[in-house]
Design an enzyme around this catalytic site. Structure first.
Site, PDB file in Angstrom:
ATOM      1  CE  LYS A 140      60.201  33.293  49.982  1.00  0.00           C
ATOM      2  NZ  LYS A 140      60.419  34.662  50.473  1.00  0.00           N
ATOM      3  CD  GLU A 172      46.498  33.809  42.291  1.00  0.00           C
ATOM      4  OE1 GLU A 172      47.121  33.053  43.093  1.00  0.00           O
ATOM      5  OE2 GLU A 172      45.987  34.891  42.629  1.00  0.00           O
ATOM      6  N   GLY A 189      59.865  37.537  47.201  1.00  0.00           N
ATOM      7  CA  GLY A 189      59.403  37.285  45.835  1.00  0.00           C
ATOM      8  C   GLY A 189      59.750  38.413  44.878  1.00  0.00           C
ATOM      9  NE  ARG A 190      58.043  43.542  48.260  1.00  0.00           N
ATOM     10  CZ  ARG A 190      57.598  42.778  49.260  1.00  0.00           C
ATOM     11  NH1 ARG A 190      57.073  41.593  49.014  1.00  0.00           N
ATOM     12  NH2 ARG A 190      57.692  43.193  50.506  1.00  0.00           N
ATOM     13  CD  GLU A 205      53.834  41.822  47.200  1.00  0.00           C
ATOM     14  OE1 GLU A 205      52.730  41.467  46.765  1.00  0.00           O
ATOM     15  OE2 GLU A 205      54.873  41.168  46.988  1.00  0.00           O
ATOM     16  CG  HIS A 211      50.763  60.877  21.434  1.00  0.00           C
ATOM     17  ND1 HIS A 211      50.482  61.934  20.589  1.00  0.00           N
ATOM     18  CD2 HIS A 211      52.100  60.687  21.353  1.00  0.00           C
ATOM     19  CE1 HIS A 211      51.596  62.338  20.004  1.00  0.00           C
ATOM     20  NE2 HIS A 211      52.595  61.595  20.453  1.00  0.00           N
ATOM     21  CE  LYS A 219      48.347  35.458  48.538  1.00  0.00           C
ATOM     22  NZ  LYS A 219      49.586  34.945  49.076  1.00  0.00           N
TER      23      LYS A 219
HETATM   24  O1  F6P Z   1      51.277  38.601  46.174  1.00  0.00           O
HETATM   25  C1  F6P Z   1      51.853  38.015  47.277  1.00  0.00           C
HETATM   26  C2  F6P Z   1      53.022  37.150  46.926  1.00  0.00           C
HETATM   27  O2  F6P Z   1      53.392  36.451  48.060  1.00  0.00           O
HETATM   28  C3  F6P Z   1      54.202  37.916  46.356  1.00  0.00           C
HETATM   29  O3  F6P Z   1      54.971  38.517  47.334  1.00  0.00           O
HETATM   30  C4  F6P Z   1      54.894  36.860  45.594  1.00  0.00           C
HETATM   31  O4  F6P Z   1      55.810  37.381  44.697  1.00  0.00           O
HETATM   32  C5  F6P Z   1      53.716  36.181  44.933  1.00  0.00           C
HETATM   33  O5  F6P Z   1      52.699  36.212  45.911  1.00  0.00           O
HETATM   34  C6  F6P Z   1      53.946  34.791  44.446  1.00  0.00           C
HETATM   35  O6  F6P Z   1      54.268  33.914  45.482  1.00  0.00           O
HETATM   36  P1  F6P Z   1      54.924  32.501  45.191  1.00  0.00           P
HETATM   37  O7  F6P Z   1      56.220  32.737  44.495  1.00  0.00           O
HETATM   38  O8  F6P Z   1      55.074  31.851  46.520  1.00  0.00           O
HETATM   39  O9  F6P Z   1      53.988  31.742  44.295  1.00  0.00           O
END
Ligand code: F6P
Length: 550
Positions: free
Chosen positions: A207, A213, A269-270, A355, A386, A506
């Site tokens: 987003k 990452e 995002g979620r 979240e 199990h 972060k």
């Molecule tokens: O973990 C925080 C967060 O902002 C989530 O809400 C989101 O889904 C994720 O990081 C990834 O963010 P982006 O889509 O901006 O890379």
């Protein structure tokens, strides 16, 4: 805006019901009411929701509905659907429902109807998906795409990864799908180990397009492609597309914005699987099946918006979660899908629910005065049986469970499905009704073993059924949980749509990276434990066999 707290009469009335129910059992409630199973289940939009095995009565449900009314749930639902800025701490509307709105609908943000934009992006996604699936889209060397790798994290990974697993049965088996999320280089290395760069397409999904990452993995992916193409940067355009709200960062990364599929800051995002974040899902399933997925979401959206609260599956699910968490004191909840294709569903729901509702202050900044979002976890049945079900049945904590099953299997082999369903039904039965000491003793069990073999029962669960795991059914299942989370958030008076709790870690990590990488000894100013951990990692990196050592 209406907000209730533990002193509000509606809350106190519900708490009184909870207190009274502590003195009874689920078994007693069934014994007193032969119509309970029928009364406490709802069918709508392709879902069956049986909540009769909750420790709840009609009186308690009425109080919960009154609590929801007092908290202004109806008005909040309308505010969401009308694009009001209900995500107040980020000053944004919350409009994942617009992602699945029919083309003719009007949903305005700042006076502009966003539905045509949604459908324009869906149209571009469909054309692209068709080109990939038909082999029309070629890689830089002229080969068709045989592998699609989604790079993203959080909502930009869990939705697509979960949906691919859930709907794999319906997917194009001629294309390999992989999902890279973790910044651990192992994730990327293993994902591409057996892939041919000439036949691989990366979808960089973020987003913000700034997430460390994702950008780290995307840079590694670009290097991997360029290494196979003699450094020809023109090749990037045939092997990378972006999904983002941030065109400037996409361009800065080196992806042509013509190859970008956009979405909007009003999609959390979620909550983003129905947006372009679902591009890999659309490529796997084809555009028509993706439309069915959206149709499943939409069916529950309409149901949530229109059904009376006590016939409203997401509202009931949310209110029961509030009841279990805040009033009966059960701080975790297990999601137990009895369908192997749903194996990533609990992980997906962890982000969606935790979240969203892992919050300790209310919309006005005051502390909440009751427990909020429960810890959500789970594994597919029967594997969990199990493993951790021992604790569910005989442990000292009560874990409300959601059992999820499909009435018709996609892989009808032998008697697998009968055994699978029998187990799901049996577990809910055992949790609710247990096995009293007298029944154990009556079987001739020696007195010393009776306590060990007794099952206390009285452990609540929901059973959620779909006919078959189709794209439509998955859409409905997800929307059920989305709106349940919304309902909970409204009753608790919290903002379910911001994610501030992920920021601090972060920021600290950004400070520690250079401290780990610095060639000279850094001046560490953390606490003693953190300083010591940094020194340990530095020493290992610089020592024999380390990354920078010899
Ligand atoms: O973990 C925080 C967060 O902002 C989530 O809400 C989101 O889904 C994720 O990081 C990834 O963010 P982006 O889509 O901006 O890379």
């Amino acid at each position: 805006m209406a907000m209730v707290n533990a002193r509000h009469p509606a809350w106190r009335a519900t708490a009184e019901q909870a207190a009274a129910l502590r003195a009874t059992t689920i078994a007693a409630l069934f014994a007193a009411d032969s119509s309970r199973a029928e009364r406490l289940s709802v069918s709508a939009a392709g879902l069956v929701f049986d909540y009769s095995k909750q420790l709840v009565t009609t009186a308690a449900l009425d109080r919960l509905a009154a609590l929801a009314e007092a908290a202004g749930l109806r008005g909040r639902i309308e505010a969401m659907f009308h694009g009001e800025r209900i995500n107040s701490t980020e000053n944004r509307p919350v409009l994942h429902v617009a992602l699945r709105a029919p083309a003719g609908e009007v949903i305005e943000v700042d006076g502009r109807n966003v539905v045509p934009e949604v459908h324009a992006v869906l149209g571009r996604m469909a054309a692209f998906a068709r080109d990939i699936r038909s082999g029309t889209w070629r890689g830089a060397t002229g080969k068709p795409i045989r592998a699609v790798v989604n790079i993203g994290i959080g909502g930009s990974d869990l939705g697509p990864a979960m949906a691919f697993e859930a709907l794999r049965f319906h997917a194009d088996r001629g294309i390999e799908f992989r999902f890279v999320s973790n910044v651990d280089g192992t994730d990327f290395a293993e994902a591409v180990l057996d892939l041919d760069p000439r036949e691989t397409l990366f979808i960089v999904s973020s987003k913000t397009f700034t997430t460390v990452e994702t950008m780290t993995n995307a840079r590694t992916a670009r290097d991997w492609i360029l290494a196979a193409m003699d450094g020809d940067t023109a090749a990037v355009a045939r092997h990378f597309v972006a999904v983002s709200t941030n065109a400037a960062e996409v361009a800065r990364f080196g992806i042509d914005t013509a190859a970008m599929f956009g979405f909007w800051d009003w999609v959390g995002g979620r909550y983003s699987l129905g947006s372009a974040i679902g591009l890999s899902t659309m490529i796997a399933l084809g555009p028509d099946a993706f439309q069915e997925l959206l149709g499943g979401f939409r069916a529950i959206d309409e149901h949530f918006r229109t059904a009376p609260l006590l016939e409203n599956i997401p509202a009931l699910h949310g209110l029961l979660t509030v009841f279990n968490t805040s009033l009966l004191g059960h701080s975790t909840t297990a999601v137990l899908p009895y369908d192997q294709y749903l194996k990533r569903f609990p992980a997906y729901l962890q982000q969606l629910t935790m979240e969203s509702n892992g919050k300790r202050v209310r919309l006005d900044g005051t502390p909440v005065d009751c427990p909020t979002g429960p810890v959500v976890w789970g594994e597919p049945g029967t594997n969990g049986q199990h493993s951790f079900y021992q604790l569910l049945h005989q442990g000292t904590v009560v874990v409300p469970c959601d059992f999820i099953g499909c009435l018709r299997p996609l892989n009808a082999l032998g008697n697998h499905h009968a055994i699978l369903m029998a187990n799901m039904i049996a577990q809910a039965e055992a949790l609710a009704f247990g096995k009293p000491a007298e029944a154990v003793a009556a079987e001739g069990v020696t007195a010393d073993l009776v306590p060990h073999r007794t099952f206390p029962g009285n452990r609540p669960s929901n059973t959620i059924l779909v006919d078959q795991l189709t794209p439509r059914a998955l859409g409905s299942l997800i929307a059920l949980y989305e709106h349940s989370v919304f309902t909970q958030g409204v009753v608790w008076g919290i903002n379910s749509f911001d994610p501030w709790g992920v920021e601090l870690g972060k920021v600290l990590a950004q400070r520690i990276v250079p401290e780990l990488e610095s060639a000279t000894e850094p001046n560490l100013a953390h606490d003693a434990s953190t300083n010591a951990l940094i020194r340990r990692v530095r020493a290992a990196r610089r020592g024999p066999g380390g990354i920078t050592g010899s």
